[in-house]
Design a protein around this motif. Structure first.
Motif, PDB file in Angstrom:
ATOM      1  N   LEU A   1     -27.322   5.161  -0.381  1.00 31.69           N
ATOM      2  CA  LEU A   1     -27.003   4.872  -1.778  1.00 31.69           C
ATOM      3  C   LEU A   1     -26.046   5.920  -2.338  1.00 31.69           C
ATOM      4  O   LEU A   1     -25.073   5.599  -3.022  1.00 31.69           O
ATOM      5  N   VAL A   2     -26.316   7.189  -2.025  1.00 35.38           N
ATOM      6  CA  VAL A   2     -25.446   8.272  -2.485  1.00 35.38           C
ATOM      7  C   VAL A   2     -24.056   8.139  -1.867  1.00 35.38           C
ATOM      8  O   VAL A   2     -23.041   8.273  -2.556  1.00 35.38           O
ATOM      9  N   ALA A   3     -24.004   7.871  -0.566  1.00 34.99           N
ATOM     10  CA  ALA A   3     -22.720   7.739   0.124  1.00 34.99           C
ATOM     11  C   ALA A   3     -21.875   6.629  -0.490  1.00 34.99           C
ATOM     12  O   ALA A   3     -20.655   6.779  -0.659  1.00 34.99           O
ATOM     13  N   GLU A   4     -22.486   5.516  -0.826  1.00 41.95           N
ATOM     14  CA  GLU A   4     -21.744   4.408  -1.421  1.00 41.95           C
ATOM     15  C   GLU A   4     -21.147   4.800  -2.766  1.00 41.95           C
ATOM     16  O   GLU A   4     -20.012   4.415  -3.098  1.00 41.95           O
ATOM     17  N   GLN A   5     -21.899   5.577  -3.546  1.00 42.52           N
ATOM     18  CA  GLN A   5     -21.379   6.059  -4.826  1.00 42.52           C
ATOM     19  C   GLN A   5     -20.188   6.994  -4.615  1.00 42.52           C
ATOM     20  O   GLN A   5     -19.184   6.921  -5.326  1.00 42.52           O
ATOM     21  N   LEU A   6     -20.303   7.885  -3.638  1.00 46.95           N
ATOM     22  CA  LEU A   6     -19.222   8.836  -3.362  1.00 46.95           C
ATOM     23  C   LEU A   6     -17.967   8.123  -2.879  1.00 46.95           C
ATOM     24  O   LEU A   6     -16.856   8.425  -3.332  1.00 46.95           O
ATOM     25  N   LEU A   7     -18.135   7.208  -1.943  1.00 45.50           N
ATOM     26  CA  LEU A   7     -16.984   6.482  -1.405  1.00 45.50           C
ATOM     27  C   LEU A   7     -16.272   5.682  -2.497  1.00 45.50           C
ATOM     28  O   LEU A   7     -15.042   5.610  -2.528  1.00 45.50           O
ATOM     29  N   ASN A   8     -17.051   5.106  -3.391  1.00 43.26           N
ATOM     30  CA  ASN A   8     -16.468   4.355  -4.498  1.00 43.26           C
ATOM     31  C   ASN A   8     -15.674   5.273  -5.425  1.00 43.26           C
ATOM     32  O   ASN A   8     -14.582   4.923  -5.887  1.00 43.26           O
ATOM     33  N   PHE A   9     -16.213   6.463  -5.691  1.00 40.46           N
ATOM     34  CA  PHE A   9     -15.516   7.433  -6.541  1.00 40.46           C
ATOM     35  C   PHE A   9     -14.214   7.884  -5.895  1.00 40.46           C
ATOM     36  O   PHE A   9     -13.157   7.907  -6.534  1.00 40.46           O
ATOM     37  N   TRP A  10     -14.270   8.237  -4.617  1.00 36.26           N
ATOM     38  CA  TRP A  10     -13.057   8.695  -3.939  1.00 36.26           C
ATOM     39  C   TRP A  10     -12.007   7.589  -3.849  1.00 36.26           C
ATOM     40  O   TRP A  10     -10.812   7.847  -3.975  1.00 36.26           O
ATOM     41  N   LYS A  11     -12.463   6.365  -3.641  1.00 38.26           N
ATOM     42  CA  LYS A  11     -11.530   5.235  -3.604  1.00 38.26           C
ATOM     43  C   LYS A  11     -10.846   5.061  -4.947  1.00 38.26           C
ATOM     44  O   LYS A  11      -9.637   4.831  -5.024  1.00 38.26           O
ATOM     45  N   SER A  12     -11.611   5.180  -6.020  1.00 38.09           N
ATOM     46  CA  SER A  12     -11.036   5.031  -7.357  1.00 38.09           C
ATOM     47  C   SER A  12     -10.014   6.127  -7.645  1.00 38.09           C
ATOM     48  O   SER A  12      -8.993   5.877  -8.296  1.00 38.09           O
ATOM     49  N   GLN A  13     -10.271   7.335  -7.145  1.00 37.13           N
ATOM     50  CA  GLN A  13      -9.319   8.426  -7.341  1.00 37.13           C
ATOM     51  C   GLN A  13      -8.023   8.165  -6.574  1.00 37.13           C
ATOM     52  O   GLN A  13      -6.932   8.440  -7.069  1.00 37.13           O
ATOM     53  N   SER A  14      -8.147   7.629  -5.373  1.00 38.53           N
ATOM     54  CA  SER A  14      -6.952   7.298  -4.584  1.00 38.53           C
ATOM     55  C   SER A  14      -6.126   6.212  -5.275  1.00 38.53           C
ATOM     56  O   SER A  14      -4.891   6.279  -5.301  1.00 38.53           O
TER      57      SER A  14
END
Length: 243
Positions: free
Chosen positions: A219-232
């Motif tokens: 669950l945490v990893a999915e939140q992080l990946l989504n955040f990093w994707k949004s930054q990109s």
């Protein structure tokens, strides 16, 4: 040729690194993840400034900014680094780091130690940090916490407790915590809100206590990946507007 890392996990507590493994393993399916570890002997004084400079020496080899992520004092280290060298940081993610970023489990331990013996205090900390565990697991966790007291970068001791005044973070920021963490309580996490930019994020895991990233790593990893994707995506949009 070694591939440049996308993400660097900052580990300042070698004895507790076990609890980050599932999260890092999951993230490494999508990105190149590197661990950076700071360790010291019992005879060495804790120095966050020294750790910042050693981290900078390491990141000089990276030819592009990276996502920094850290739990507790590892997050504090990332925060200090990002404020000093923002050009090297693509984003900063803090796990279990409140608006007073110096607060960690050791601060709570030393606050309770005058009222209980060492072993009873450690046993109570295991319950607070991890919830109910069988006796064999409790003993194992106590040994891990004892090693952390001796060899981690925590700025706290029996003789002093350190606090840190909040201020703006010059890089994209994500703050994560758990609703049932007694070390960094939800209000301490929500205290970041005045310092967040519109693209920054504050996310609270429903449960998992202080090591929520271990108990709910996917669950945490999915939140992080989504955040990093949004930054990109935001970086790509800004680049296109500058053309």
């Amino acid at each position: 040729m070694t591939k440049q890392p996308d993400v660097i996990w900052l580990n300042t507590s070698p004895s507790l690194q076990y609890f980050s493994k599932p999260l890092l393993g999951y993230l490494s399916r999508e990105l190149t993840v590197q661990e950076w570890e700071y360790s010291q002997s019992q005879d060495e004084a804790s120095s966050l400034l020294l750790a910042v400079e050693l981290l900078h020496k390491h990141l000089k080899s990276c030819n592009q900014p990276v996502h920094l992520i850290g739990h507790s004092i590892g997050g504090l280290l990332g925060l200090l680094y990002a404020r000093r060298y923002p050009e090297k940081v693509k984003s900063l993610t803090l796990l279990a780091v409140g608006v007073d970023a110096a607060v960690d489990w050791q601060a709570h331990y030393y606050n309770h130690l005058p009222f209980l013996c060492r072993q009873k205090t450690l046993s109570a900390m295991v319950d607070n940090l991890f919830g109910y565990q069988d006796q064999r697991t409790v003993k194992r966790l106590i040994r891990m916490l004892e090693r952390d007291l001796n060899c981690s970068l925590s700025p706290h001791s029996l003789f002093q407790r350190v606090s840190m005044t909040p201020s703006e973070v010059p890089v994209p920021l994500m703050v994560c915590g758990s609703l049932d963490d007694i070390v960094v309580e939800p209000d301490a996490l929500r205290g970041w809100r005045p310092w967040l930019n519109p693209s920054d994020r504050l996310w609270l895991c429903p449960e998992g206590r202080h090591f929520f990233h271990f108990f709910h790593f996917q669950l945490v990893a999915e939140q992080l990946l989504n955040f990093w994707k949004s930054q990109s995506q935001l970086d790509a949009l800004c680049s296109s507007l500058r053309l």
